[in-house]
Design a protein around this motif. Sequence first.
Motif: not given
Length: 264
Positions: A102-109, A129-134, A136-142
């Motif tokens: 899974l990609s990071v985005l898929e797992l967070v979703a 909610a997904i974007n906020n979580a990304l 808050h944890t500073n992983i948007t680039e992943l």
Amino acid sequence: MNSKQPHIILKTNDLSIGYVSKKKQTCIASNINIELKRGELVGLIGANGIGKSTLLRTLTQVQNPLDGAIEINGKKVSDYAPIELAKVMSLVLTEQITSKNLSVLELVALGRQPYTNWIGNLSKLDTEAINNALDHTNITELIHKKCFELSDGQLQKVMIARALAQDTDLIILDEPTTHLDMYHKAYILKLLKKLAKDTNKTVLFSSHEIDLAIQLCDNIIVMTENQVVSDVPYNLIKQGVFETLFPKDLIAFDEKTGSFRVKN
């Protein structure tokens, strides 16, 4: 004027935990009375084998209590339907995820599963909610990386982001700093501290990093052979609770520094 009392997210009443097998009951700990308040970072500590994982499994309905009651937001945990419980409590476990493709985005979703329809379509609220979580944890680039490409520290942040995306009042983590070096242990626990403050969620984690927990936690639950106590770190130090965790012939607790040291 009295200040407003903080909202209690989780509460136990004379809880007893342990196992039942072949009509034999084994009690690990009893008379557990704890309260977790909104916006707190709470550490659960104790020696190896003392029952920390058993307590977490009981709080999260993975196994039944031997006696007593557990409440979340004033409602017994046993009265929640599974989908309702998933909307008030999220888990980050130590087990390795099975689908590292899974990609990071898929797992967070996946954190939005309790809210999506049977097809799994994401609404605008889910995406926010997904974007906020990304964020808050500073992983948007992943987000486009596969989970197997991540370091242990990065993967732990992704798992925390998934729990954040689930948008629950309570997040419970089982030893979130396992397999991490000292820098990343401190980083993850400081991240949890910031998340509790910024999102007003209650974060409970078990850990062997007692020194870090003393420095960062609002409250600490200490499990010993004789009791389970919960209080702010300062009070626990003054009460001498940490001195009872390990055999005194090898490890001593320094009340002045709030840390453990090996005896010469």
